[in-house]
Design a protein around this motif. Sequence first.
Motif: not given
Length: 404
Positions: A45-52, A68-70, A102-105, A217-218
């Motif tokens: 999963g790539d989805t890093v949420h506000p709480v994280t 990080l690229p996002h 944030a969509m982060v690999p 993604r990039e």
Amino acid sequence: MSDATTCAVVGGGPAGLFLALMLARAGVEVTVLEKHADFLRDFRGDTVHPVTMRLLDELGLFERFDRLPHSVVERGQFDVDGNLYTLVDFSRLRSQPHPYVAMVPQWDLLDLIADAAQEEPTFNLLMQHDVTGLLRDGDRVTGVRFTSPDGAGELRADLVVGCDGRTSAVRRDAGLPIRDYPVPFDVWWFRMPRDQQAQFSLIPRTRPGRALIMIPREGYYQIAYLIPKGSDAALRARGLDAFHRELCEMIPESSPEAITSWDDVKMLDVRLDRLRRWHRDGMLCIGDAAHAMSPVGGVGINLAIADAVAAAGYLAEPLRTRRLTAKHLAAVRRRRILPTVATQTIQRVLHRVALTAVLQGRQAARPPDAVLRTVQRFPALTAVPAYVVGVGLLPQHAPDFARR
């Protein structure tokens, strides 16, 4: 390497590495066993949420994360007859320091956490160590068996934490009772070229019989293409040309010809399950090992990390002082069971209401007109689903000993 540690963490995913980092910052000797040679897997999963991201702030790691690229996603929008309706608006989460997704690999995030943990003298990361079973002394779990490039070995530990995902070797060997829920779909996973200026949304695109989610993604999109459960072989038998035509219709801004072989399309068997009990004496499961989540909402990584924060808070001191009991392990599940059950219940409802009819070809999903009129008239309501997805029930804060 010593053949003993205080806490053996099985699996170097989000739950395992976040837990290990926090325990190491508490002075607990912790060893992570990861079966692969690196963290590069597409089924992450790539989805890093506000709480994280707030948690990363508390851990003193957000600045590193932000480099990080996002991609940034502030809204979830639904296209209805050519008109875009905002149904989820993360930018309205005023209580969050980072009100967006944030969509982060995931491999970049895991590398970051592993690097931060390596700064702690009590942290040890063993790559290419595949845990094959548990060690026992009577009914108590006392460590793990593993294979590595150097052969078979054993690692003894006061506590084994299974963070090894939905196919967890730890939970399988422990024989913990599990409850499975039906899921109407599997996922094809593949890449397509991305126009950096093109718009995207975390809300699925649907047509009768089809649905997909585009993860930016990039330089490319990672596509999660939902197919009816068990239909993989039959759909592949239709040929690539038929698949290309479907993609042209659903993703006109990309180039389906980039998929030149079925080898480019991987199949993920989607599961939704939950352990009835998360621990045995000397052993605990968290993250997907305790509760496999559907990809709907992209919440799995964030729930796994929240499990890790709760576990670190309850277990660090008992582990450090060698006074760990089953009561401490049971406390982790008690803290995390409500958000786990609530999230899985919402996912099951969305499966039944929004996805089953689509995948059976009866209709393309669209929100009811009453919902569209309501969010147009009262746009502040879009903060409600944003909070449910982006923050959730009983959000976790980093314990004081882990903060920097």
